[in-house]
Design a protein around this motif. Sequence first.
Motif: not given
Length: 234
Positions: A1-22
């Motif tokens: 149920w983990a959502g796919e991170g959209l466009g994770a490449s090139g993201k700020n280090r504060h968000v690039c490792h963010a993960a969300a589980r529904l």
Amino acid sequence: WAGEGLGASGKNRHVCHAAARLEMGSLWEEFNRLGTEMIVTKAGRWELEQPGGLQRWEGTPFPPPSLCRRMFPTFQVKLSGLDPLADYVLLMDFIPLDDKRYRYAFHSSSWLAAGRAEPAAPGRVHFHPDSPAKGAQWMRQIVSFDKLKLTNNLLDDNGHIILNSMHRYQPRFHVVFVDPRRDSERFAHQNFKSFSFPETQFMAVTAYQNHRITQLKIASNPFAKGFRDGDPEP
């Protein structure tokens, strides 16, 4: 149920490792198998979900803001991978799944395309009311968008999400890092991460079409106790 991170490449280090589980993923899956429907309010019939059941107001031209419909199942996620000391804003929006409008065929219990989609409703986002908050706070508990309300009133001035009835939608969830830099707008495209859960797709309706959806809503929604106790009509 983990959502796919959209466009994770090139993201700020504060968000690039963010993960969300529904959360309540199994319930979302159960609705999705039947074809989830979400009520959007319409003039003349408003329902308030509250303990003891759903209550109706007939003939009101527009409902008070508190009477607009909330999503059920409620969109809830568990977050991880945020910077505990950084500030984040959480928000949701809804995008059309296709360029069609639909009708429900009762003889086959299925949705059929019925022409091209109506012009898109005004695009709106819903900010979680606790925004902004530290990453530690967001990760400490389940994040619930239980204040989010849906309407098909194009003139709505209460900030509710405006959707077209008989159209299909995909909810999207966004984590936005509050960048303290003065020129933060230059990095806006790097400071967010989006999540999409296919099992949360739904058809916007003004009344439930599939009786199995009605039954599942009554069986699983704690605010529908009044109907479980004997009132058969949602």
